[in-house]
Design an enzyme around this catalytic site. Structure first.
Site, PDB file in Angstrom:
ATOM      1  N   CYS A   1       0.903  -1.150   0.000  1.00 41.43           N
ATOM      2  CA  CYS A   1       0.000   0.000   0.000  1.00 41.43           C
ATOM      3  C   CYS A   1       0.942   1.200   0.000  1.00 41.43           C
ATOM      4  O   CYS A   1       1.979   1.177   0.670  1.00 41.43           O
ATOM      5  CB  CYS A   1      -0.863  -0.008   1.259  1.00 41.43           C
ATOM      6  SG  CYS A   1      -2.097   1.283   1.222  1.00 41.43           S
TER       7      CYS A   1
ATOM      8  N   GLU B   1      -6.692  12.219  -4.954  1.00 39.35           N
ATOM      9  CA  GLU B   1      -6.970  13.579  -4.501  1.00 39.35           C
ATOM     10  C   GLU B   1      -6.235  14.570  -5.405  1.00 39.35           C
ATOM     11  O   GLU B   1      -5.118  14.284  -5.850  1.00 39.35           O
ATOM     12  CB  GLU B   1      -6.463  13.710  -3.056  1.00 39.35           C
ATOM     13  CG  GLU B   1      -7.026  14.883  -2.291  1.00 39.35           C
ATOM     14  CD  GLU B   1      -6.643  14.810  -0.801  1.00 39.35           C
ATOM     15  OE1 GLU B   1      -7.383  14.176  -0.025  1.00 39.35           O
ATOM     16  OE2 GLU B   1      -5.624  15.404  -0.425  1.00 39.35           O
TER      17      GLU B   1
ATOM     18  N   HIS C   1       3.934   7.855   7.783  1.00 43.71           N
ATOM     19  CA  HIS C   1       3.257   7.599   6.501  1.00 43.71           C
ATOM     20  C   HIS C   1       1.938   8.334   6.359  1.00 43.71           C
ATOM     21  O   HIS C   1       1.318   8.283   5.299  1.00 43.71           O
ATOM     22  CB  HIS C   1       3.031   6.104   6.304  1.00 43.71           C
ATOM     23  CG  HIS C   1       1.742   5.576   6.875  1.00 43.71           C
ATOM     24  ND1 HIS C   1       1.362   5.756   8.184  1.00 43.71           N
ATOM     25  CD2 HIS C   1       0.728   4.886   6.300  1.00 43.71           C
ATOM     26  CE1 HIS C   1       0.189   5.184   8.390  1.00 43.71           C
ATOM     27  NE2 HIS C   1      -0.227   4.658   7.278  1.00 43.71           N
TER      28      HIS C   1
ATOM     29  N   LYS D   1     -13.238   8.926  -3.859  1.00 42.87           N
ATOM     30  CA  LYS D   1     -13.165   7.748  -2.978  1.00 42.87           C
ATOM     31  C   LYS D   1     -14.125   6.660  -3.431  1.00 42.87           C
ATOM     32  O   LYS D   1     -15.126   6.939  -4.079  1.00 42.87           O
ATOM     33  CB  LYS D   1     -13.548   8.152  -1.547  1.00 42.87           C
ATOM     34  CG  LYS D   1     -12.486   8.949  -0.832  1.00 42.87           C
ATOM     35  CD  LYS D   1     -12.817   9.118   0.608  1.00 42.87           C
ATOM     36  CE  LYS D   1     -12.775   7.830   1.370  1.00 42.87           C
ATOM     37  NZ  LYS D   1     -11.445   7.245   1.467  1.00 42.87           N
TER      38      LYS D   1
END
Lengths: 484, 136
Positions: free
Chosen positions: A102, A210, A407, A483
């Site tokens: 990820c 985003e 992170h 999202k």
């Protein structure tokens, strides 16, 4: 026995230590990067206990660490970093977690917010349409078994050969988007079946795309090297290896349950399951994990391609002359073989970063030429609707934290509490009234990710920069959120 | 007082459930129903599948993880359950039956996985109890 602040020694303003004598099974001391407020919050859930559990893993060197975005996970705390020697240590699939690699990618542009503002709503809708989101099995690019095998072996190089990447994207990706130890033969049929239809999909949960505006520059030289300019638009992608990575982790956590018995490894938590790195089991997982990591690099690359296509569609009839270039792509759930200095000696270690980012300092030879002097870019997304940060790694991160830093913001509120106290629709209108375009598939899902459920990312960044394990480059603020 | 078959346990990042059952069979069934409840209120529009699931593992806790993992795999095919039954648990092997079909509304979230985090099935005065953590 619950751990308290009194059990810790304050090493410096932002660093706390729990000695290895705190619990009989700790192999190394545990250290937390935190301000007073962040430490108090961490002591409210099980995260510090989980940090202490990680300090029991075999073959560890230095310290078991957590970054200031620490919060409760399963097995490792989120924000956890440990290094285990390749010679005598272990690799832990449970430690790396289900969403292998990820990570975050940032693209920058020469477009000012003012240039883009008239097209922002259309662009947000186009991005939502072009970038597959949400739950479900497919939605990704069409691949046959041969393509998929090549993708798992070659990572971003495959994406470049197949028209999804620009050469600079590959150069500006951690490990150039390819972990050479990837071994698709160590991956189950089920992982392949789940993964083959999902390449180029965002998923749901805390994953997002985003668009942001550069709000402030703190390091002109580094910002210039990265192509960041005050007031300009950047794009962020946060996602991972989807069902493929989940299945790789599921398979190896299950298979390792008997491996731990075989190698006489005593576990305080079964999710910390591990095997010696140099065992057949350890090497098989490492090969599969690297394949999942390559998958995630390609996944974010295909989404970057979709973002570029969306800009092209929306802006084709304007006179805007623009370019979207990659700043960097970085993993924050991974186990990596690296060389670090421990007690004055170079040691080869498997660095496990669970919700922590690699942050190599200036001079590291794996970095592209233009970043060699400034250090590796570190991409730190904040919570939805709040700021994010672009930082660089430092010599301090190399000396103190196995070249690692934070992170993200880190949660403080459970998902259920967030859903009970925050209404997705209301949150959407609030964000819209602040000038942020929101496109989301699930309103309850949106509520779970509300900014109130997270720590203040500015405080997290204050800690890592104050502790010297990262350096500020730019702060960015959102203008559109996509999202699942 | 009857304690609920499952209830949420506070967890900062993921989802956690305390599950109870009068016997192992009902514990495993309740764990499955509790997990599926996290996805929201989706119901099948029609019944399109009926499957028998057989899983084996090295111990009871692993068997629970295996069983729930199999159900997650079916959910990923854009399906939802109308019925979940555990037919038999013998040693470390489980046989279950599930049926369902396409959901009338999209599920609210992805459950990435069932974890082993501090997983322990404990006998209680009224049967069995365990706490599960799901990665979401």
């Amino acid at each position: 026995m619950a751990v308290h602040k009194q059990n810790m020694k304050r090493i410096s303003e932002f660093l706390w230590e729990i000695p290895a004598t705190y619990r009989h099974d700790m192999k190394v001391p545990a250290r937390l990067y935190a301000s007073d407020a962040i430490l108090e919050a961490a002591l409210q859930d099980a995260s510090v206990e989980q940090l202490i559990n990680t300090a029991t893993l075999p073959g560890l060197v230095g310290y078991a660490l957590t970054m200031p975005d620490i919060h409760q996970g399963y097995g490792f705390p989120i924000g956890g970093v440990v290094a285990s020697t390749t010679k005598e240590g272990v690799i832990s699939p449970g430690g790396v977690g289900f969403d292998i690699n990820c990570g975050v990618r940032v693209l920058t542009s020469n477009l000012s917010y003012d240039d883009l503002e008239p097209h922002l709503a259309t662009l947000a809708t186009t991005l939502y349409r072009n970038c597959p989101t949400g739950v479900g099995k497919g939605g990704g690019i069409d691949l046959d078994a041969k393509d998929f095998d090549a993708l798992l072996r070659e990572g971003s190089e495959w994406a470049l050969e197949n028209g999804f990447a620009e050469p600079q994207d590959v150069q500006r990706t951690e490990e150039q988007g390819r972990l050479k130890a990837a071994d698709p033969t160590k991956v189950s049929k089920r992982a392949i079946e789940r993964g083959i239809t999902q390449v180029g999909t965002l998923g749901a949960g805390n994953h997002f795309i985003e668009l942001d505006r550069v709000d402030a520059i703190y390091d002109e030289e580094a910002a210039q090297a990265m192509g960041l300019a005050d007031g300009n638009i950047v794009a962020q992608i946060h996602c991972g290896s989807r069902g493929f990575g989940h299945q790789v982790c599921t398979d190896y956590v299950r298979d390792f349950q008997s491996a731990a018995q075989k190698y006489g490894i005593h576990l305080v938590d079964r999710q910390l399951i591990c095997a010696p790195f140099n065992s057949p089991e350890g090497q098989a997982y490492f090969g599969a994990m690297c394949a999942a990591a390559n998958y995630a690099f390609v996944n974010r690359q295909v989404l970057a391609h979709d973002i570029r296509q969306s800009f092209k569609q929306v802006l084709k009839k304007t006179s805007l002359d623009y370019r979207l270039t990659q700043v960097y792509d970085i993993a924050h759930n991974m186990a990596k073989v690296e060389q670090h200095e421990v007690d004055g000696k170079r040691v080869e270690v498997v660095v496990h970063r669970k919700g922590a980012t690699r942050a190599f300092g200036p001079g590291f030879e794996g970095l592209p030429e233009e970043y060699r002097e400034i250090g590796q870019p570190v991409l730190v997304p904040g919570s939805m609707g709040t700021a994010s940060w672009i930082l660089t790694g430092t010599l301090g991160s190399m000396e103190q934290s196995f070249g690692s830093t934070c992170h993200g913001a880190g949660r403080t509120m459970s998902r259920s509490k967030a859903k009970q106290t925050i209404l997705g629709n209301k949150l959407k209108s609030e964000l819209q009234s602040e000038g942020i375009e929101v496109r989301a598939g699930s309103m309850p899902g949106l509520a779970e990710e509300a900014p109130q459920a997270y720590k203040d990312v500015d405080e997290v960044v204050r800690v890592v920069t104050g502790a010297g394990i990262a350096r500020k480059v730019a702060r960015i603020v959102p203008v559109a959120v996509i999202k699942g | 007082m009857n304690l609920p078959a499952w209830e949420e346990v506070e967890h900062t990042a993921d989802w956690s459930l305390r599950v109870r059952g009068a016997d192992l069979r009902s514990l495993f069934e309740n764990a499955a129903c509790g997990m599926v409840s996290l996805l929201g209120d989706a119901k099948p529009t029609e019944i399109t599948f009926h499957r028998v699931i057989e899983v084996s593992a090295i111990d009871t806790e692993s068997l629970l993880v295996e069983w729930l993992t199999e159900l997650l795999y079916i959910l990923e095919e854009d399906l939802i359950f109308s019925e979940i039954n555990v037919k038999q648990i013998e040693g470390n092997t489980l046989i279950g039956e599930v049926s369902g079909g396409p959901p009338d509304q999209p599920p609210m979230k992805i459950i990435k996985a069932v974890t082993y985090h501090l997983l322990e099935i404990r006998p209680t005065d009224t049967g069995y109890e365990t706490v599960l953590v799901f990665d979401v």
